[in-house]
Design a protein around this motif. Structure first.
Motif, mmCIF file in Angstrom:
data_model
loop_
_atom_site.group_PDB
_atom_site.id
_atom_site.type_symbol
_atom_site.label_atom_id
_atom_site.label_comp_id
_atom_site.label_asym_id
_atom_site.label_seq_id
_atom_site.Cartn_x
_atom_site.Cartn_y
_atom_site.Cartn_z
ATOM 1 N N GLU A 85 0.896 -1.094 0.041
ATOM 2 C CA GLU A 85 0.026 -0.148 -0.093
ATOM 3 C C GLU A 85 0.900 1.251 -0.138
ATOM 4 O O GLU A 85 0.440 2.129 -0.854
ATOM 5 C CB GLU A 85 -1.101 0.156 1.205
ATOM 6 C CG GLU A 85 -2.061 -1.007 0.950
ATOM 7 C CD GLU A 85 -3.033 -1.000 1.925
ATOM 8 O OE1 GLU A 85 -3.074 -0.169 3.223
ATOM 9 O OE2 GLU A 85 -4.016 -2.042 2.016
ATOM 10 N N ARG A 88 2.387 1.474 -3.347
ATOM 11 C CA ARG A 88 1.542 2.196 -4.587
ATOM 12 C C ARG A 88 1.024 3.530 -4.503
ATOM 13 O O ARG A 88 0.681 4.175 -5.567
ATOM 14 C CB ARG A 88 0.254 1.311 -4.448
ATOM 15 C CG ARG A 88 0.353 -0.084 -5.098
ATOM 16 C CD ARG A 88 -0.949 -1.279 -4.930
ATOM 17 N NE ARG A 88 -0.609 -2.295 -5.514
ATOM 18 C CZ ARG A 88 -1.369 -3.314 -5.313
ATOM 19 N NH1 ARG A 88 -2.473 -3.372 -4.391
ATOM 20 N NH2 ARG A 88 -0.901 -4.561 -5.872
ATOM 21 N N LYS A 89 1.133 4.240 -3.215
ATOM 22 C CA LYS A 89 0.960 5.637 -3.061
ATOM 23 C C LYS A 89 2.032 6.353 -4.054
ATOM 24 O O LYS A 89 1.628 7.577 -4.370
ATOM 25 C CB LYS A 89 0.923 5.966 -1.721
ATOM 26 C CG LYS A 89 -0.399 5.704 -1.012
ATOM 27 C CD LYS A 89 -0.235 6.225 0.431
ATOM 28 C CE LYS A 89 -0.839 5.496 1.309
ATOM 29 N NZ LYS A 89 -0.808 5.874 2.872
ATOM 30 N N LEU A 112 -10.955 10.671 -6.072
ATOM 31 C CA LEU A 112 -11.337 9.586 -5.037
ATOM 32 C C LEU A 112 -10.044 9.142 -4.227
ATOM 33 O O LEU A 112 -10.287 9.099 -3.036
ATOM 34 C CB LEU A 112 -11.869 8.306 -6.043
ATOM 35 C CG LEU A 112 -12.233 7.170 -5.147
ATOM 36 C CD1 LEU A 112 -13.516 7.291 -4.720
ATOM 37 C CD2 LEU A 112 -11.960 5.956 -6.083
ATOM 38 N N ALA A 113 -9.110 8.830 -5.032
ATOM 39 C CA ALA A 113 -7.790 8.138 -4.036
ATOM 40 C C ALA A 113 -7.139 9.158 -3.276
ATOM 41 O O ALA A 113 -6.972 9.036 -2.283
ATOM 42 C CB ALA A 113 -6.673 7.846 -5.243
ATOM 43 N N PHE A 116 -9.406 9.319 -0.126
ATOM 44 C CA PHE A 116 -9.535 8.187 0.648
ATOM 45 C C PHE A 116 -8.219 7.741 1.064
ATOM 46 O O PHE A 116 -8.111 7.043 2.064
ATOM 47 C CB PHE A 116 -10.572 7.305 -0.021
ATOM 48 C CG PHE A 116 -11.993 7.684 0.071
ATOM 49 C CD1 PHE A 116 -12.784 7.323 1.057
ATOM 50 C CD2 PHE A 116 -12.578 8.174 -1.083
ATOM 51 C CE1 PHE A 116 -14.096 8.035 1.187
ATOM 52 C CE2 PHE A 116 -14.019 8.806 -1.097
ATOM 53 C CZ PHE A 116 -14.651 8.587 0.068
ATOM 54 N N VAL A 117 -7.288 7.817 0.334
ATOM 55 C CA VAL A 117 -5.841 7.189 0.332
ATOM 56 C C VAL A 117 -5.163 8.142 1.005
ATOM 57 O O VAL A 117 -4.518 7.888 2.002
ATOM 58 C CB VAL A 117 -5.361 6.658 -0.802
ATOM 59 C CG1 VAL A 117 -4.058 6.051 -0.573
ATOM 60 C CG2 VAL A 117 -6.302 5.590 -1.671
ATOM 61 N N MET A 165 -1.916 11.937 -7.276
ATOM 62 C CA MET A 165 -1.497 10.864 -6.082
ATOM 63 C C MET A 165 -0.113 11.469 -5.664
ATOM 64 O O MET A 165 0.589 11.075 -4.969
ATOM 65 C CB MET A 165 -1.545 9.762 -6.452
ATOM 66 C CG MET A 165 -2.904 9.104 -6.592
ATOM 67 S SD MET A 165 -3.678 9.004 -4.819
ATOM 68 C CE MET A 165 -2.841 7.688 -3.972
#
Lengths: 254, 363
Positions: A85, A88-89, A112-113, A116-117, A165
């Motif tokens: 995880e 992947r960020k 979205l990401a 929430f991430v 991101m």
């Protein structure tokens, strides 16, 4: 050679050591050795089935490798879900078929990401999203749905979605292969701009013009191995390996 | 429209003109088509004639049974006499406002939930609160309401309670089963597969029978669970097993690229499932989901075998009444109409929702 100097004192972002991967009995990647410096632009090419997509898909664990080590920012990529995880960020991928979320508007695809991430507040995520949509020159489509955009526009949205991101590395998996010829340029222009701003990029592509223009290094793969790698000038004008020569004569010959 | 106005004749309005031309083009275009059309009109007319003269022209609408003896058609006095029994079953007569309020709450709750504007986690909270309220309105025991045992609940009230509670709980349970069956964790996966296959593999009648007869055998002495609750749980699990496979089918139809895109953006399992996969998967399976709901609504009539008195059972009991022996056609037609109204409404809603969601994400 100035290009090499530019990267000489940079730190490695991705290190791949003796990586092997099998699909069942099929040995798809053999002893892959790769070191990616920060800000480096790498183009990976090779005949279809040579394992180039699989290689970059291993770098953010869309595919598992069975032997060897992959380290991203000093973090080992393995079975540890937390590590995956975190990595992947930082490592985002742009796909051949865009893979936008069809049930969300363009803006929601982008926010979205981050919301929430990365836990960004909605307002901030939307501001960032609009900034990147402007940059890929598609801000006016923010409230449309992916199904209403052309392929080239969708791919630019996909690039913007990854940029939101704030990734350290971007992987491109044949980003222009599913596009109509007249749309390839608009996507390549965005990628060239990104490269010039110093983004670390690994790009599987057959666009040799792009490779010549921006790559620091071109990697040629065949049958699951890295056969040859060199800076673009040398690679295109003075290939060493017979398989590279054959490949180049096939794609540049016409 | 432009076509119609172009060829409009002075004496006819555009609407009439258009329908006449439509008929000419589609129904009377060739001699053979004309013959087929005329034949069909004749068949439809004769059927309608029989039905209308039975149900309306020769029927007796009076409240008194005596009127029926002279009428040659339907005797609607029966429905007049029995509607309370069909709606409320054996619920105490002086308390009939309670099942009526419960039914209004359940149907208006369903109608409100159909509006996408209200779709939020609060809706689930509102439903739970609504169910608690409906339970106490029917069962009583608080605020001075007299206690009515669940065995006395009946008729359309019971059918609605079983169906709405069934739908409300079967859907989330089905979602859990579907996700569990796709899980990487072997234990969860096996448990879900067993539940789905067992409940799908047996008829609903035997599920209900086991719930009512065999289940109490496993309970310790002195512990008893209400038979209505047991039937309700049986229905929920049975329909959830079907629905789980519908949902799973929807999830399998989502392209691999969607999972990969979600992964590569760093979304974890729950975010990926609830933000990316399920919204798309559930949209795909709206028609089969609604079909399952419709069959659940009708299958509630099977609770009659364990002695519960739903709409169909109330009707059966009513026609067994020696006074009304002759009128079973009227009775069954009447409840068929009730079932049809609910089911047809659900089916239209599914078509509307399907269309509406499609429209909002494409041209």
């Amino acid at each position: 050679m100035t290009e090499q100097n530019r990267l000489a004192d940079r730190e490695s972002v991705i290190q791949v050591e003796k990586m092997n991967k099998w699909f069942g009995d099929f040995h798809v990647l053999t002893d892959i050795q790769l070191d990616v410096k920060q800000g480096e632009r790498i183009v990976i090419c090779g005949p279809s089935g040579s394992g180039k997509s699989t290689l970059i898909r291993c770098l953010n664990r869309l595919e598992e490798h069975q032997e060897g080590h992959i380290t991203v920012n000093g973090i080992e990529l393995g079975d540890n879900v937390k590590n995956i995880e975190v990595i992947r960020k930082d490592v985002c991928m742009v796909f051949q078929h865009f893979n936008l979320f069809p049930h969300l508007s363009v803006l929601d695809n982008l926010t979205l990401a981050p919301m929430f991430v990365l836990k960004q507040p909605k307002r901030e995520a939307e501001a960032t999203a609009m900034k990147f949509l402007e940059r890929v020159k598609i801000a006016e489509q923010a409230n449309k749905y992916p199904g209403q955009l052309s392929g080239g526009q969708q791919q630019r949205v996909a690039i913007a979605r990854s940029l939101c991101m704030n990734p350290k590395v971007m992987l491109f998996d044949e980003p222009t292969s599913a596009l109509d010829p007249e749309m390839i340029k608009e996507v390549l222009d965005v990628m060239i701009e990104l490269a010039e701003e110093g983004m670390t990029m690994l790009c599987v592509t057959h666009e040799m013009g792009f490779a010549k223009q921006v790559a620091d290094r071109v990697i040629f793969m065949d049958a699951g191995q890295i056969v040859e790698e060199n800076e673009p000038n040398e690679f295109f004008n003075n290939p060493q390996n017979d398989r590279t020569k054959l490949f180049l004569s096939q794609i540049l010959g016409h | 429209m432009t076509e119609a106005t172009n060829r409009a004749r002075p004496l006819t309005g555009p609407v009439l003109n258009r329908s006449l031309r439509w008929m000419k083009e589609n129904l009377f275009s060739t001699p053979l088509n004309t013959i087929i059309t005329l034949f069909c009109i004749y068949v439809i007319w004769s059927l309608l004639d029989v039905l209308v003269s039975w149900a309306v022209i020769n029927a007796s609408f009076g409240a008194a049974k005596e009127a029926c003896e002279t009428a040659t058609g339907a005797c609607w006095a029966y429905v007049h006499d029995m509607w309370r029994f069909l709606l409320f079953g054996t619920f105490p007569a002086d308390q009939h406002w309670r099942p009526l309020v419960a039914m209004i709450m359940l149907t208006s709750g369903m109608l409100l939930s159909m509006n996408r504007r209200f779709w939020s986690p609060w809706l689930a909270v509102a439903w739970i609160a609504g169910f608690v309220a409906v339970y106490f309105i029917l069962a009583g025991g608080i605020f001075g309401l007299s206690v009515v045992r669940t065995a006395q609940w009946g008729g359309l009230t019971l059918t609605l309670v079983l169906a709405v509670v069934g739908i409300a709980f079967a859907a989330p349970l089905a979602l859990m089963l579907a996700l569990g069956r796709r899980s990487d964790m072997p234990l969860i996966k096996v448990v879900c597969i067993v539940i789905i296959e067992v409940f799908r593999g047996v008829p609903l009648i035997s599920v209900l029978f086991m719930a009512s007869v065999m289940f109490p055998l496993f309970l310790p002495e002195g512990v008893s669970i209400d038979v209505l609750l047991r039937a309700q749980i049986g229905i929920i699990f049975f329909q959830a097993a079907y629905l789980a496979e519908v949902f799973r089918g929807g999830m399998q139809a989502i392209p691999k690229g969607q999972y990969e895109a979600a992964d590569s953006l760093g979304l974890n399992y729950w975010l990926k499932t609830f933000k990316i996969i399920l919204p798309q998967a559930l949209r795909l399976v709206i028609p089969p989901t609604m079909s399952t709901f419709i069959s659940l609504f009708k299958d509630t009539s099977l609770v009659v075998i364990i002695g519960l008195f739903d709409l169909l059972a109330a009707t059966r009991a009513a026609v067994n009444d020696p006074m009304w022996r002759q009128q079973f056609i009227e009775a069954y037609l009447f409840i068929a109409l009730i079932y049809f109204c609910f089911c047809f409404f659900m089916s239209r809603y599914s078509a509307y929702l399907d269309n509406d969601l499609k429209k909002s994400t494409s041209h």
